[in-house]
Design a protein around this motif. Structure first.
Motif, short mmCIF file in Angstrom:
data_model
loop_
_atom_site.label_atom_id
_atom_site.label_comp_id
_atom_site.label_asym_id
_atom_site.label_seq_id
_atom_site.Cartn_x
_atom_site.Cartn_y
_atom_site.Cartn_z
N LEU A 129 0.79 -1.23 0.00
CA LEU A 129 0.00 0.00 0.00
C LEU A 129 0.82 1.28 0.00
CD1 LEU A 129 -2.81 -0.94 2.56
CD2 LEU A 129 -2.82 -1.20 0.08
N MET A 130 2.15 1.17 0.12
CA MET A 130 2.97 2.37 0.24
C MET A 130 2.86 3.28 -0.98
SD MET A 130 7.03 2.67 1.03
CE MET A 130 6.98 1.28 2.12
N HIS A 131 2.64 2.68 -2.17
CA HIS A 131 2.60 3.47 -3.41
C HIS A 131 1.20 4.03 -3.68
CE1 HIS A 131 6.20 1.11 -3.76
NE2 HIS A 131 5.52 0.00 -3.99
N ASP A 132 0.22 3.69 -2.85
CA ASP A 132 -1.18 4.03 -3.11
C ASP A 132 -1.57 5.29 -2.35
OD1 ASP A 132 -3.83 3.57 -4.09
OD2 ASP A 132 -4.38 2.82 -2.11
N ARG A 133 -1.86 6.36 -3.09
CA ARG A 133 -2.17 7.64 -2.45
C ARG A 133 -3.36 7.54 -1.49
NH1 ARG A 133 -2.09 13.42 -3.46
NH2 ARG A 133 -0.60 13.19 -5.15
N PRO A 134 -4.52 6.91 -1.86
CA PRO A 134 -5.64 6.84 -0.91
C PRO A 134 -5.32 6.09 0.38
CG PRO A 134 -6.38 6.33 -3.14
CD PRO A 134 -4.89 6.34 -3.17
N SER A 135 -4.23 5.31 0.38
CA SER A 135 -3.91 4.51 1.57
C SER A 135 -3.03 5.24 2.57
CB SER A 135 -3.20 3.21 1.14
OG SER A 135 -4.02 2.44 0.30
N ARG A 136 -2.61 6.46 2.26
CA ARG A 136 -1.66 7.15 3.14
C ARG A 136 -2.21 7.39 4.53
NH1 ARG A 136 0.60 11.63 -1.24
NH2 ARG A 136 1.71 10.13 -2.57
N GLY A 137 -3.46 7.82 4.61
CA GLY A 137 -4.05 8.07 5.92
C GLY A 137 -4.12 6.80 6.76
N VAL A 138 -4.45 5.68 6.11
CA VAL A 138 -4.53 4.40 6.82
C VAL A 138 -3.14 3.98 7.30
CG1 VAL A 138 -5.12 1.96 6.60
CG2 VAL A 138 -6.57 3.69 5.53
N LEU A 139 -2.13 4.14 6.44
CA LEU A 139 -0.77 3.75 6.82
C LEU A 139 -0.24 4.63 7.94
CD1 LEU A 139 0.85 2.96 3.35
CD2 LEU A 139 -0.04 1.37 5.06
N LYS A 140 -0.65 5.89 7.95
CA LYS A 140 -0.24 6.77 9.05
C LYS A 140 -0.78 6.25 10.38
CE LYS A 140 -0.17 11.60 10.50
NZ LYS A 140 -0.51 13.00 10.13
N GLN A 141 -2.05 5.79 10.38
CA GLN A 141 -2.61 5.20 11.60
C GLN A 141 -1.91 3.89 11.94
OE1 GLN A 141 -6.93 5.27 12.18
NE2 GLN A 141 -7.11 6.48 10.30
N LEU A 142 -1.55 3.12 10.91
CA LEU A 142 -0.85 1.85 11.14
C LEU A 142 0.49 2.09 11.82
CD1 LEU A 142 -0.67 -1.26 10.58
CD2 LEU A 142 0.51 -0.64 8.45
N LEU A 143 1.24 3.10 11.35
CA LEU A 143 2.56 3.37 11.92
C LEU A 143 2.48 3.93 13.34
CD1 LEU A 143 4.32 4.89 8.78
CD2 LEU A 143 4.74 2.66 9.81
N SER A 144 1.30 4.41 13.73
CA SER A 144 1.14 4.92 15.09
C SER A 144 0.85 3.81 16.10
CB SER A 144 0.03 5.97 15.14
OG SER A 144 -1.23 5.36 14.87
#
Length: 507
Positions: free
Chosen positions: A392-407
């Motif tokens: 998902l790292m390359h997917d723009r719509p997934s950035r918000g989700v990945l930010k929550q994942l990294l938290s």
């Protein structure tokens, strides 16, 4: 309990209040909930007045001072009060929400003869010069016309949009079945009414306001607009109004239009209104509607599933779990979101099995659901964090989700996650530098003027996306990575090239 319609739990609370002699306090607390339609439904359910739709009075005032040591004793007194109020209501020819079949097995059966007599007299009072509006004012005419009243025709080019917005289907050729039903009633009980005459507008439906309380008149008026107005925008507005009431008395009209309305836009608005009301009677209707939508209408599907998810019942959870097995990816993503909101016991198993789903929307929904589950869900995420980042790292719509994942605790400090982020940053930096070198020494071709700048902008955007994802994450490694990206981006000159239309752009 009131907003989510958890009436079984509410009845247990009501019993406790009754034993303490605090019935009036409970009624006041229920009345404070919004929308008022849901608070009204809660009191109607507690007092078992569903078969008569409550009474068309201020029920929070009429049933405030009931007495009894148990809820059953309070109900018995409430039924006596309701019968007297309903006699007055029937005398004023307001029988729109009285279900004779449901009343037959209750104490309200004593009112059935009066109801049928009033409805018969309504038809008898019609004369040969009666209009369709006069027919609409009667109970039987209202039911027939709002259920199967008119057949829309193609718009005439000589009519402007403004003209059409004030016209209803009552001015069209009436549906033959509806006309036959009205003629059957009027020929039997009164002189035949000319149902072929056309009328331009429904006006303001003032006859509802003469018979009913203002809130009831609004429901009936919007039901007429939803059923009989031509313009989809008018019907969408009526559906939204009915949904905002939260009143289950509107469900019959909404269920009917969900099955029959020719406009997909209106059906979507009706489905959302049904979800806003959130009554268990709508589960099967919503399931049939979802199954009837073609997969290519993904937005309508998603909105319909989310509307179903607003109905907090075990039946809803079962339907959503079944949709996870048979639905499209759009349906699955919306179903996971709804199961997360409804706190389904099967959510952990379902979300865990879809966290690596090939569909990015489904994977995103599963990740968010696992985050909300707490420790158990986050354990699954820690085990799959590297794979999730890679996909998902390359997917723009997934950035918000990945930010929550990294938290999530334990993921931001994971060495494999940090390595994956650092590796991707290094690759992007090298690709940007290679593109710039190629632009500097290459010929001025379309490839150099248009496509290389587009690739560079895309890679810069991904670097900025990584900055956005790791923003707010406190970790020495992440802070070092953030500093490295910011320093690299600050050294780059603006991107110079042409966009897809051939226009020269700078940065």
């Amino acid at each position: 309990m009131v907003e989510r319609r958890r009436y079984r739990e509410l009845k247990g609370v009501a019993d406790e209040y009754a034993r303490r002699g605090d019935w009036s306090l409970l009624v006041s607390e229920i009345h404070q909930h919004n929308p008022e339609g849901k608070s009204r439904d809660a009191l109607v359910s507690l007092l078992e007045l569903e078969s008569v739709g409550g009474t068309d009075t201020d029920i929070f005032k009429e049933f405030l001072l009931l007495e009894g040591d148990t809820l059953d004793e309070i109900r018995a007194e409430a039924h006596g009060v309701a019968i007297e109020l309903l006699r007055e209501q029937i005398a004023s020819r307001h029988t729109y929400f009285l279900d004779v079949q449901a009343m037959a097995s209750t104490c309200f059966a004593v009112l059935i003869d009066d109801i049928l007599e009033v409805r018969r007299k309504e038809i008898q009072s019609l004369n040969p010069r009666a209009t369709r509006l006069d027919v609409l004012e009667t109970y039987y005419g209202f039911v027939v016309l709002t259920t199967d009243g008119s057949v829309p025709r193609n718009r005439s080019p000589r009519h402007s949009y403004a003209y059409l917005t004030y016209r209803s289907w009552l001015d069209e050729e009436i549906n033959p079945n509806a006309a036959a039903a009205i003629r059957s009633l009027t020929d039997e009980l009164a002189d035949g009414v000319d149902m072929d005459t056309r009328y331009l507008t429904l006006g303001s439906n003032s006859f509802f306001r003469k018979r009913c309380r203002a809130d009831t008149a609004r429901i009936l008026g919007d039901a007429v607009r939803l059923s009989l107005y031509k313009m989809p925008g008018n019907r969408v507005g009526a559906a939204k109004n009915l949904g905002e009431t939260g009143d289950s008395r509107a469900l019959g009209f909404l269920h009917s239009r969900l099955r029959t309305d020719p406009s997909g836009r209106v059906r979507t608005a009706v489905a959302q209104a049904i979800g806003s009301i959130g009554h268990e009677r709508s589960v099967e209707v919503m399931l049939q509607y979802i199954q009837s939508i073609e997969a290519r209408y993904s937005k309508a599907l998603s909105l319909a599933v989310r509307a179903l998810g607003n109905i907090d019942t075990d039946a809803t959870r079962d339907v959503l779990a079944d949709l996870m097995r048979t639905g499209s990816n759009t349906v699955k993503a919306a179903a996971i979101e709804c199961l997360s909101r409804l706190t389904s016991p099967s959510l952990l198993t379902i979300a865990s099995s879809h966290v690596r789903n090939s569909s990015k929307p489904v994977a995103r929904a599963a990740i968010l659901a696992l985050i909300r589950l707490g420790a158990e869900g986050q354990k699954v995420l820690r085990a799959n964090a590297t794979t999730i980042l890679e996909r998902l790292m390359h997917d723009r719509p997934s950035r918000g989700v990945l930010k929550q994942l990294l938290s999530v605790e334990g993921i931001r400090d994971d060495s494999s996650v940090q390595f994956k982020l650092s590796l991707r940053v290094d690759i992007l930096k090298q690709m940007i530098q290679r593109i710039r070198r190629e632009q500097e020494r290459g010929p001025s071709s379309e490839y150099h003027r248009r496509w290389l700048p587009r690739r560079e902008r895309k890679m810069r955007d991904e670097l900025e996306g990584i900055l956005e994802m790791v923003g707010g994450v406190s970790s020495p490694c992440v802070e070092s990575l953030t500093s490295e990206i910011q320093k690299f981006l600050s050294t780059l000159p603006p991107v110079r090239g042409h966009d897809s239309a051939g226009t020269l752009v700078h940065g």
